[in-house]
Design a protein around this motif. Structure first.
Motif, PDB file in Angstrom:
ATOM      1  N   THR C 293     159.404 -36.530  94.656  1.00  0.00           N
ATOM      2  CA  THR C 293     158.207 -37.007  95.342  1.00  0.00           C
ATOM      3  C   THR C 293     157.245 -35.847  95.575  1.00  0.00           C
ATOM      4  O   THR C 293     156.052 -35.945  95.283  1.00  0.00           O
ATOM      5  CB  THR C 293     158.581 -37.633  96.708  1.00  0.00           C
ATOM      6  N   ALA C 294     157.791 -34.744  96.064  1.00  0.00           N
ATOM      7  CA  ALA C 294     156.941 -33.591  96.349  1.00  0.00           C
ATOM      8  C   ALA C 294     156.264 -33.111  95.066  1.00  0.00           C
ATOM      9  O   ALA C 294     155.055 -32.827  95.061  1.00  0.00           O
ATOM     10  CB  ALA C 294     157.772 -32.467  96.968  1.00  0.00           C
ATOM     11  N   ASP C 295     157.022 -33.073  93.967  1.00  0.00           N
ATOM     12  CA  ASP C 295     156.453 -32.630  92.693  1.00  0.00           C
ATOM     13  C   ASP C 295     155.346 -33.551  92.221  1.00  0.00           C
ATOM     14  O   ASP C 295     154.278 -33.112  91.789  1.00  0.00           O
ATOM     15  CB  ASP C 295     157.552 -32.586  91.614  1.00  0.00           C
ATOM     16  N   VAL C 297     153.535 -35.758  93.889  1.00  0.00           N
ATOM     17  CA  VAL C 297     152.331 -35.803  94.710  1.00  0.00           C
ATOM     18  C   VAL C 297     151.689 -34.419  94.789  1.00  0.00           C
ATOM     19  O   VAL C 297     150.485 -34.299  94.972  1.00  0.00           O
ATOM     20  CB  VAL C 297     152.668 -36.343  96.122  1.00  0.00           C
ATOM     21  N   GLY C 298     152.489 -33.389  94.602  1.00  0.00           N
ATOM     22  CA  GLY C 298     151.923 -32.051  94.591  1.00  0.00           C
ATOM     23  C   GLY C 298     152.114 -31.288  95.884  1.00  0.00           C
ATOM     24  O   GLY C 298     151.337 -30.394  96.207  1.00  0.00           O
ATOM     25  N   PHE C 299     153.164 -31.643  96.668  1.00  0.00           N
ATOM     26  CA  PHE C 299     153.450 -30.882  97.879  1.00  0.00           C
ATOM     27  C   PHE C 299     154.326 -29.684  97.532  1.00  0.00           C
ATOM     28  O   PHE C 299     155.120 -29.737  96.592  1.00  0.00           O
ATOM     29  CB  PHE C 299     154.203 -31.740  98.900  1.00  0.00           C
ATOM     30  N   GLN C 300     154.207 -28.630  98.299  1.00  0.00           N
ATOM     31  CA  GLN C 300     155.058 -27.474  98.085  1.00  0.00           C
ATOM     32  C   GLN C 300     156.444 -27.704  98.684  1.00  0.00           C
ATOM     33  O   GLN C 300     157.456 -27.428  98.079  1.00  0.00           O
ATOM     34  CB  GLN C 300     154.431 -26.215  98.712  1.00  0.00           C
ATOM     35  N   ASP C 301     156.443 -28.222  99.915  1.00  0.00           N
ATOM     36  CA  ASP C 301     157.706 -28.396 100.625  1.00  0.00           C
ATOM     37  C   ASP C 301     158.124 -29.854 100.532  1.00  0.00           C
ATOM     38  O   ASP C 301     157.288 -30.750 100.403  1.00  0.00           O
ATOM     39  CB  ASP C 301     157.544 -27.978 102.093  1.00  0.00           C
ATOM     40  N   TYR C 302     159.409 -30.082 100.573  1.00  0.00           N
ATOM     41  CA  TYR C 302     159.869 -31.459 100.480  1.00  0.00           C
ATOM     42  C   TYR C 302     160.534 -31.937 101.755  1.00  0.00           C
ATOM     43  O   TYR C 302     160.822 -33.099 101.919  1.00  0.00           O
ATOM     44  CB  TYR C 302     160.834 -31.600  99.308  1.00  0.00           C
ATOM     45  N   LEU C 305     159.446 -34.858 103.842  1.00  0.00           N
ATOM     46  CA  LEU C 305     159.563 -36.153 103.188  1.00  0.00           C
ATOM     47  C   LEU C 305     160.921 -36.785 103.441  1.00  0.00           C
ATOM     48  O   LEU C 305     161.115 -37.966 103.201  1.00  0.00           O
ATOM     49  CB  LEU C 305     159.373 -35.990 101.681  1.00  0.00           C
TER      50      LEU C 305
END
Lengths: 520, 404, 365
Positions: C293-295, C297-302, C305
């Motif tokens: 999900t993080a990848d 959407v483009g978040f650094q931390d997961y 989530l």
């Protein structure tokens, strides 16, 4: 030694200094001010009454007042006279030259004798310490059958001496810290310079400097301030009263912290398994040790889960008991009015009360507690039908296991807590509940780190270097454990190069020995 | 801290909702055995009898409850299904019936003759009962077996369990339910189960025994033979049972009585089995009919010599004892084969052997197996060895030795 | 609380548990049910599929050593298409993870705790999994390092202890099934083994990529060996016919163990060991879903989530509990298409081919 925050130069004028000290020690009856003349020089000695060795102070005054040649002294410039006296006339092991009045005043409170001389802008600190102290005794919590029998005492100097006596290594360093704004407690950090990891030592220095408190008088207080977790059930640093344990820890690359007034030392980085290793393991045949360690881990299992298992099996998984046994268990439970969980909880609480009472009570009354416990728990409650005899057996087994595993008393107390946790979840969800507790426990343990070392090392993460587990569930002979634990020690990893012992005597058979002794 | 709070919230959820599968051991009625019979009522076809332990009799130190209380009691219920019959009992029992320790499935003869198939499902579906319990067929009603009041053991059920746990000897053949079902569903499509009957303990008449309690006992003897429909079609007597054990390589503790090689002595020698293996080789004849070579290798110990003359220290004597053992084994095997053929139930595992050794031919034979089975030919080769002769080398009465 | 690195050994251990975790629930029932005593051949072929998946995933991972699968898909396929595929993978992780959880709850209900609501199992499990994953990848990987030994010993005990009931001749005759049927069945068994595809999400966490291929092949192969041992034990105890008819055959195998006078029925003990294996598996899926999900959407931390995703896991697991017949049908007919034939093997293979063809690899910084 770090300077305190304030700084006040010692005045060459003794009267000024005396005034300062007298002001500081106003309404303090246990401070002795002793004024005397060294030739024509007025001197002042200050100390805390009762903390200075009378005989030494007697010698001191004798040396200064009678043996110093006043004419010789006159030839020395006034401001160097005290230094001269220090160099020529003070038959002491340790003297310290101090230029800061505040520091000097603190030394008085740290059981030293100070000496000031009119005209000299310095003060001397003389170590004539004789704090009230008991002798070195046998360890009480970590007693062993074999091995050294000395334990730490309350005096820091003696404790460091006990360590140094065993480890005469030039690389064994000790650094002093003075902690506690009010208590001015001397704290010593010891480590072997080329074994401990420098980053760990730097980190512990920083953590020690972070301590800003009024008083420290036990190592545990330091531990609470500097270990890795805010809240933790598990000991992240090891407390021990055995100098040999500290030496072994130092040699594995750990550091040790000693506090003046505390009969225990603190060592870290700590891993979980070392809390189940007794000092005696190393003074006993490795084969016997392996058996004892297995026994210890078994008792760990029983102490934690035995009671929960009983409740889980009798209330959830009755099919696990084979036919003859379930008849006995069912028959024994038949007259008990409580549910199994409550029955277990009741008896366990009573038992824990007895344990606590046994610790706190004076020894004279202790016997009475034993009798009451044995009679009430063992006999009356079973006869009255309040608890089943099988449960009494289970409780007794868990209790005995708990004592068997308590190489470290703190761990024993944790097990008592975990036992309740397992019991509750066993009553809620049976074995599934117990496995949930176990999982949560493992997750917690796996996430812990003590000064950068994973708490479950060398099991998880398993070390990439083979042979790190030679001292976990069993212990191999000393010549077999070649290296220090890689996850703790920084450098000089080779610990042992001893050839495996063999019975070969003559040179003509040594060729065979080389081929046969392949334990490399 | 927040995490801790969340954790405790979740725990408190569990606390407040209670514990679903929890039950106190004292609320359980521990069933140790079940018996299945036909119900009298045409509506309720199943009559289930259970034997339940009475934990009051097991209170430590007291050695038994009040007057007239028995350590085990039995109850019977009827219903359309086994489950319904269970509920028929449970409203008379103040505890929850617990089948976790059910170790016996006793099938009444009537049920067995009619067909056992419908009764098997419950035993596999139940969470509590394990499918490795012992199955046996009662001569008469199964209920009578469980209701037998034994003088020699705490209960009839416990007696049977103990007897079967000890393993098999040449009369008692423990058969577990999974073995039974495996045989029924395998290529053989026939299975056996031991038979049990109530017998009189001592020399009193059956009528007397019925009135005076504790004069009856149980006897496990012979095997009930089931065909592919799960119907009991016949019985095997002791000799035939022994033959079946040899063929299926089940023989463990066996005992043979052979006549003494010195015929004039009219003595009997008892041989105890120490170990045995049997192998069955299948050859398909040109007519498509398989031929079975059964090779039995056995090792015996001499258990007893009953009679006057013997030459136990002579090797010819030992040899001829072994030969006699071979003959007996062959006779037993042939008896079992002819009984199985007569009943047309392949309880000997022959079909499985054909399937394993000649999978291609089996595809042809498979459909006609019931027709082919009675025609198969069986050769027996038995190789017995007598390696020990007990603790005595010689008959004490040396003067009676006959020199041949 | 940065994510630490994990070692090769830890990765191999983790995948052993992941692969063997749910293998036990319905897998032998299906495999032995369709191929009889020749099930072990199907397992052997399934190992081949698993090894193929591992090879593809590691080859992809070596081209993008610092990125997860969902991270480099857009690099290979380009933004819009890649993001969609990454999203699909995220959803796939979520549903398979939820499915594992649902299977577990179902299994608990079927076996020893019949009247405890499924929600209890799901919530307690997700709660601890959340706790573990929140403490970082290292944490549950370490827990697995300890539990693996327990799991392996338990499997060995379950497989060997019913020795009294075993009849090795029940394995005969060999080779009754046609090759086509064996391969078809191996696709089903291989879909479980294909879960080794998750390795794509763990490769960037490795200290070094050296020897990954070898280790993963060994892991897949060893899992195969264990499954074959299980299959042999099952068939020799029950006979192939009955295994196919049993609900959760391995549990039934455990029920056959009777250590007579000490502990009669050890299945409850065996069961808590399956709790361990499933727990690690849920942790891995939760981690993968969060990372994916993080990848995507483009978040650094997961980590942030994890809480919403845990709730999603709970909901999905609760709603996936269908009737057992339907579920076995799903495993028989849908799962291979959903697993090996798409997300596990075919799509990664396609990605690899595209990456090779377009010469895509990570830009060296």
């Amino acid at each position: 030694m770090p300077y305190p925050h304030e700084f006040l130069e010692i005045s060459p004028n003794l009267a000024e200094n005396e005034k300062f000290l007298r002001q500081s020690f106003e309404k303090t009856t246990d401070i002795v001010f002793r004024e005397f003349y060294l030739g024509e020089n007025r001197c002042l000695a200050v100390w805390v009454d009762g903390l200075i060795n009378n005989r030494v102070s007697h010698d001191l005054f004798r040396a200064l007042m009678l043996d110093v040649n006043p004419d010789r002294l006159k030839q020395i410039p006034a401001n160097e006279r005290l230094d001269y006296v220090n160099k020529h006339h003070l038959p002491f092991y340790a003297t310290l030259r101090v230029v800061d009045m505040i520091e000097l005043r603190r030394w008085v409170l740290m059981h030293k004798l100070i000496l000031l001389m009119d005209g000299s802008p310095i003060g001397l600190v003389l170590d004539a310490e004789a704090t009230p102290m008991r002798g070195i005794t046998e360890p009480t919590l970590e007693s062993v059958v074999y091995g050294p029998r000395d334990a730490f005492v309350e005096s820091l100097r003696i404790n460091t001496a006990l360590i140094r006596a065993r480890l005469g290594d030039v690389k064994l360093k000790s650094e002093n810290f003075i902690l506690g704004r009010r208590s001015n407690t001397l704290v010593t950090l010891m480590y072997v310079e080329d074994l401990a990891r420098p980053d760990v030592i730097e980190e512990v220095r920083n953590r020690m400097k972070r301590i800003d408190t009024d008083a420290i008088w036990d190592v545990y207080q330091i531990k609470e301030c500097i270990h890795d977790q805010r809240w933790t059930l598990f000991p992240m640093m090891k407390q021990t009263e055995r100098p040999d344990k500290v030496v072994a820890d130092l040699l594995e690359g750990r550091f040790a912290i000693l506090v003046d007034g505390s009969p225990q030392a603190l060592t870290a980085p700590s891993i979980l398994v070392e809390f189940f290793q007794s000092a005696e393991d190393y003074y006993e045949n490795p084969i016997i040790t392996a058996g004892l360690r297995i026994l210890r881990y078994l008792s760990l299992l029983i102490a934690c889960t035995g009671l929960g298992f009983y409740v889980a099996v009798t209330t959830f998984h009755q099919e696990m008991l084979p036919i003859p046994l379930i008849f006995s268990v069912a028959g024994a439970r038949e007259t008990v009015p409580f549910p199994a969980f409550f029955e277990a909880l009741l008896l366990m609480v009573v038992f824990e009360l007895l344990v606590e009472a046994g610790i706190r009570l004076p020894r004279v009354v202790g016997g009475a507690v034993n009798i009451v416990g044995a009679l009430i728990i063992g006999q009356a409650s079973v006869q009255a039908g309040l608890v089943s005899p099988i449960l009494v057996i289970v409780i007794a087994a868990t209790a005995i296991s708990n004592f068997a595993v308590s190489v470290n008393y703190q761990v024993a107390n944790i097990l008592r807590l975990l036992r309740i946790l397992f019991l509750i979840f066993a009553a809620l969800l049976g074995l599934y509940g117990m496995s949930l507790v176990l999982l949560a426990l493992l997750v917690r343990l796996a996430s812990l780190k003590s000064f950068g070392v994973p708490y479950l090392a060398p099991l998880a993460p398993a070390s990439p270097i083979p042979g790190e587990t030679k001292d976990v569930f069993y212990r191999l002979p000393k010549w077999h454990i070649k290296s220090r634990p890689h996850f703790i020690a920084g450098s000089d990893l080779i610990r042992d190069n001893t050839q495996p012992p063999s019975s070969d005597m003559g040179p003509e058979t040594s060729a065979d020995a080389d081929e046969g002794g392949g334990n490399k | 801290m927040k995490r801790l709070l969340a954790f405790f919230l979740i725990i408190s959820c569990i606390f407040t909702t209670g514990c679903w599968d929890q039950i106190e051991i004292t609320d359980l009625a521990l069933v140790i055995g079940t018996a299945l019979d036909k119900g009298n009522d045409p509506e309720n076809k199943v009559a289930l009898t259970i034997q339940v332990a009475n934990p009051r009799m097991f209170i430590p130190g007291e050695g038994g409850g009040g007057d007239g209380e028995e350590a085990f009691w039995t109850a019977t219920g009827t219903g359309k299904t086994i489950r319904e019959a269970t509920f028929g009992i449970s409203h008379r029992v103040p505890r929850r019936l617990f089948f976790g320790h059910n170790r016996l499935m006793i099938v009444g003869e009537e049920v067995a003759r009619e067909g056992i198939m419908p009764y098997l499902d419950r035993y596999f579906r139940s969470r509590e009962t394990r499918p490795n319990l012992y199955i046996l067929v009662a001569r008469g009603r199964g209920q009578d077996i469980l209701e037998t009041n034994m003088a020699t053991f705490r209960s009839s059920g416990m007696a049977l369990i103990n007897m079967f746990d000890l393993g098999n000897n040449h009369t008692v053949v423990p058969v577990r339910l999974i073995q039974f079902v495996y045989d029924l569903t395998s290529a053989c499509q026939a299975a056996v189960a031991p038979m049990v009957q109530v017998v009189v303990q001592s020399s009193v008449s059956i009528e007397e025994a019925k009135h005076a309690s504790r004069l009856q006992t149980l006897s496990v003897k012979g095997l009930a033979v089931f065909n592919s429909e799960g119907q009991m079609v016949g019985e095997m007597n002791e000799t035939e049972t022994a033959g079946l054990l040899w063929i299926r390589n089940w023989a463990e503790k066996h005992q043979l009585t052979v006549p003494c090689p010195i015929e004039s002595a009219k003595a009997s020698v008892d041989l105890d089995l120490m170990g045995s293996t049997s192998k069955t080789r299948v050859e398909i004849g040109e007519d498509g009919i398989p031929r079975f070579d059964i090779e039995v290798r056995t090792v015996f110990d001499v258990g007893e010599h009953f009679g006057n003359h013997m030459d136990m220290d002579q090797s010819w004597y030992i040899d001829s004892l072994a030969k006699r053992a071979n003959t007996t084994i062959a006779r037993e095997i042939q008896a079992a084969v002819s009984k199985a053929k007569a009943l047309n139930a392949d309880v000997l595992g022959f079909a499985e052997e054909v399937h394993r050794q000649h999978p291609r031919e089996w595809e042809v034979i498979r459909n006609n197996w019931p027709d082919i089975f009675p025609l198969v030919e069986v050769n027996v080769s038995s190789m017995s060895e007598i390696t020990t002769r007990g603790m005595s080398a010689e008959n004490p009465d040396d003067s009676l030795k006959v020199v041949k | 609380m940065g994510d630490g690195k994990i070692s090769q050994r830890q990765l191999a251990f983790l995948f052993f548990t992941i692969l063997i975790g749910t293998m036990f629930f319905h897998n032998p029932q299906i495999v032995v049910g369709t191929t009889g005593q020749d099930g072990w051949i199907a397992y052997l072929i399934a190992s081949f599929w698993g090894i193929l998946v591992a090879l593809v995933m590691v080859a992809l991972g070596q081209r993008f050593p610092d990125q997860t699968l969902t991270g480099y898909i857009p690099n290979i396929l380009g933004k819009p298409l890649g993001k969609i595929l990454s999203l699909l993978y995220t959803i796939w992780f979520l549903f398979i993870g939820g499915g594992v959880l649902a299977q577990f709850a179902n299994f608990m209900n079927t076996t020893i705790m019949a009247s405890t609501p499924k929600m209890v199992f799901i919530i307690t499990f997700v709660a601890i999994a959340y706790y573990a994953v929140n403490l970082g990848l290292e944490t549950f990987v370490r827990v697995n390092e300890l539990l693996l030994w327990v799991i392996v010993i338990a499997i060995i005990l379950v497989v060997t202890l019913p020795y009294e009931l075993m009849d090795l001749r029940r394995m005969l005759p060999v080779g009754q099934m046609s090759i086509g049927k064996l391969v078809a069945t191996s696709l089903i068994a291989g879909s479980w083994r294909g879960e080794v595809m998750l390795v794509g999400m763990f490769l960037p966490a490795l200290v070094t990529l050296k020897n990954t291929t070898r280790n993963m092949i060994w892991t897949v192969f060893l899992v195969g060996v264990f499954m074959i041992a299980v299959e042999i034990s099952l068939v020799t105890v029950f006979g192939a016919q009955i295994v196919g008819d049993l609900e959760v055959p391995v549990f039934n195998l455990a029920r056959m163990i009777s250590t007579a006078r000490v502990l009669d029925r050890v299945e409850a003990l065996v069961l808590i060991i399956w709790v361990f294996a499933t727990f690690i598996k849920i942790c891995a899926f939760l981690y993968c879903t969060a990372r994916a999900t993080a990848d995507t959407v483009g978040f650094q931390d997961y980590r942030f989530l994890l809480l919403p995703l845990s709730l999603l896991f709970t909901a999905i697991a609760y709603n996936q509990t269908v009737d057992p017949a339907k579920f076995v049908d799903f495993l028989l007919f849908t799962w291979p298409g959903y697993g090996l034939l798409s997300f596990e093997l075919v799509i990664p293979l396609f990605l690899l081919i595209v990456a090779l063809w377009r010469g895509k690899r990570e830009k060296k910084v």
